[in-house]
Scaffold this motif. Structure first.
Motif, PDB file in Angstrom:
ATOM      1  N   HIS A  68      35.824  17.327  50.371  1.00  0.00           N
ATOM      2  CA  HIS A  68      34.632  18.291  51.106  1.00  0.00           C
ATOM      3  C   HIS A  68      33.517  17.103  51.289  1.00  0.00           C
ATOM      4  N   TYR A 119      34.361  21.906  40.889  1.00  0.00           N
ATOM      5  CA  TYR A 119      34.097  21.401  42.052  1.00  0.00           C
ATOM      6  C   TYR A 119      32.473  21.760  41.963  1.00  0.00           C
ATOM      7  N   THR A 120      31.682  22.328  41.390  1.00  0.00           N
ATOM      8  CA  THR A 120      30.306  22.293  40.840  1.00  0.00           C
ATOM      9  C   THR A 120      30.138  20.671  39.989  1.00  0.00           C
ATOM     10  N   SER A 145      30.608  17.361  43.199  1.00  0.00           N
ATOM     11  CA  SER A 145      29.775  17.574  43.946  1.00  0.00           C
ATOM     12  C   SER A 145      28.123  18.293  43.832  1.00  0.00           C
ATOM     13  N   THR A 153      38.560  18.376  44.852  1.00  0.00           N
ATOM     14  CA  THR A 153      38.630  19.910  46.994  1.00  0.00           C
ATOM     15  C   THR A 153      37.183  18.919  46.643  1.00  0.00           C
ATOM     16  N   ALA A 154      35.726  19.214  46.252  1.00  0.00           N
ATOM     17  CA  ALA A 154      34.867  18.324  45.989  1.00  0.00           C
ATOM     18  C   ALA A 154      34.601  17.754  46.618  1.00  0.00           C
ATOM     19  N   GLU A 155      35.184  16.427  45.267  1.00  0.00           N
ATOM     20  CA  GLU A 155      35.604  14.576  46.914  1.00  0.00           C
ATOM     21  C   GLU A 155      35.809  14.803  48.287  1.00  0.00           C
ATOM     22  N   ARG A 203      37.299  19.328  41.366  1.00  0.00           N
ATOM     23  CA  ARG A 203      37.309  18.252  42.255  1.00  0.00           C
ATOM     24  C   ARG A 203      37.020  17.422  42.639  1.00  0.00           C
TER      25      ARG A 203
END
Length: 503
Positions: free
Chosen positions: A308, A451-452, A455, A304-306, A302
């Protein structure tokens, strides 16, 4: 390679600078056209001369290649050129502090087929100067100067001297220009004074100094003209309101005599997360007691996605099409071919690995491939910190220091970062005996699920690119371990065998 040895902060009365604050070239690029580094002309400095460099060269020839952050190991230094010299503390005193940007000239790296030009990497040196060195500073000794402007003086690594390290903090606390250097900070940031400095000894490519328990200064050693991503991206994320990255407090840059629009980023001051634990050590602790790590891995996905999403919102993105896909696959194949020559153990798996890269080259035939954006560039468990409240923070946005700055600043698919973290889970699992493949598999799945969830993009839907980036990373690891840590070579070789036989 740093999966096994995490880098950065968590592995862990001076005169005021002259001049006034002004626009900083590297940060203005975030909001508009880049401006040149605005510093007044350097006053005449008698030591900034050919005589100074000639007197220091014999000492630097011996000392510089032995530093962990020296990038040209294995090749002789054949000469030095002086980019700039600034007295941060007068050399007539004791101690004095001399700031140098020096290019180290070395023979070219041998290349297949075509000759390569010699290299001249630029290094930042902060040299303490004293008539005699106190016993406590003996490990910092560079040498005794026999001739030239500093004849009769002892020269040493200035960052190991608490007085000189404290001077750097004072320069950052009171922004301005001195000579060819400019010190700047965020307008609302508060830089404490009188904080006790201590140098961290864990870095490979930079030097970090912790002040008290509140701030950490990263001093870049091998420097490049242009905005360093480790300053550029955290500034962009802070402007976007992201809390996943320690916001820059202050920084300093050096004017580039060849291009005033492309200054050198020299140092970055950020908050020091004293009670945070880096992801690598946290993962190893989990393995040691047989504890599940999937909750942490999901939260890390989560985070990492934020990061990105915030980078995509604050900096330009682009779409990769067929030409870019073909070039990407070709570059990966070239790296594989070079590594096979250097590490023959890779040869039996080369055809299987190459299929992953060939699949990337074929991606663009049906149209646009994927969106590219600014990414971390070297993401792994040693580049994330787990804070006391259970949140993940991402650090060290410099990318892979061995790669050219232009390449590190280039937009790329987010799966490059994701593949790096997947490889890091595998490294952690393999470093524990007995090996825990199920632990790694569960962490990989949890990370991708996290991550999914954050994002809306499932990286597994980009299976071709994800496999290619993971394969490329494993090939890089094979070369690194073969050269530097042969005992670790079985770790990436296990991934090579798995990836070579993937469908």
């Amino acid at each position: 390679m740093s999966e096994a040895a995490p880098a950065s902060s968590a592995t862990p009365g001076a005169p005021s600078p002259a001049g006034t604050s002004g626009p900083l070239g590297s940060t203005s690029a975030l909001h508009g056209p880049t401006a040149p580094l605005a510093v007044p002309p350097a006053p005449p400095v008698p030591h900034a001369s050919a005589a100074l460099l000639a007197s220091l060269s014999p000492l630097l020839h011996d000392w510089l290649p032995r530093q962990r952050w020296f990038a040209g190991k294995g090749r002789p230094v054949v000469g030095f050129t002086l980019v700039s010299a600034t007295e941060l503390l007068p050399l007539s005193g004791s101690p004095g502090l001399l700031h140098l940007l020096v290019r180290a000239q070395q023979p070219a790296v041998p290349a297949r087929g075509t000759p390569s030009p010699p290299t001249a990497d630029c290094y930042q040196l902060l040299l303490g100067v004293r008539r005699s060195l106190p016993p406590a500073l003996a490990p910092a000794l560079i040498g005794y100067v026999a001739q030239g402007p500093l004849a009769g003086h002892t020269v040493y690594e200035g960052l190991q001297d608490p007085k000189l390290a404290g001077l750097l903090l004072e320069r950052l606390r009171l922004p301005g220009a001195i000579g060819s250097l400019r010190f700047d900070k965020e307008p609302k940031a508060v830089v404490g004074s009188g904080l006790t400095p201590r140098t961290l000894g864990v870095e490979q490519s930079n030097t970090s100094i912790v002040y008290g328990d509140s701030a950490i200064l990263k001093v870049f050693r091998r420097v490049h003209a242009g905005a360093n991503p480790d300053l550029e991206l955290p500034l962009a994320l802070a402007a976007e309101g992201s809390t996943r990255v320690p916001a820059p407090i202050a920084w300093f840059e050096g004017a580039n005599p060849e291009d005033p629009f492309e200054p050198f980023t020299l140092g970055l001051l950020q908050p020091f997360l004293r009670e945070a634990q880096d992801g690598w050590q946290l993962a190893l602790a989990s393995l040691a007691v047989g504890q599940d790590f999937t909750r942490e891995a999901h939260a890390l996905g989560r985070a990492t996605a934020e990061v990105h999403l915030a980078l995509a919102a604050s900096l330009p993105t682009l779409t990769l099409g067929r030409p870019q896909a073909e070039l990407l696959g070709a570059q990966m194949s070239e790296r594989l071919a070079a590594t096979v020559q250097a590490v023959p153990a890779l040869l039996p798996y080369a055809d299987g690995l190459r299929r992953a890269f060939d699949a990337v080259r074929e991606l663009g035939a049906a149209g646009p491939v994927v969106t590219a954006q600014r990414v971390h560039g070297d993401l792994h468990l040693g580049q994330v910190l787990h804070t006391r409240d259970g949140a993940w923070t991402v650090i060290d946005f410099e990318g892979e220091p061995a790669k050219p700055l232009t390449e590190r600043r280039r937009p790329q698919p987010v799966v490059r970062d994701i593949a790096g973290m997947l490889r890091s889970f595998d490294y952690a699992a393999r470093s524990h005996q007995p090996w825990s493949p199920d632990w790694a598999a569960r962490c990989r799945t949890a990370y991708l699920d996290g991550y999914t969830a954050a994002s809306g993009l499932d990286p597994r839907r980009q299976a071709v690119l994800l496999r290619a980036y993971e394969t490329d990373k494993a090939v890089y690891e094979v070369l690194y371990e073969a050269r530097h840590r042969p005992d670790w070579l079985p770790v990436p070789m296990a991934a090579v065998r798995r990836l070579a036989h993937a469908s």
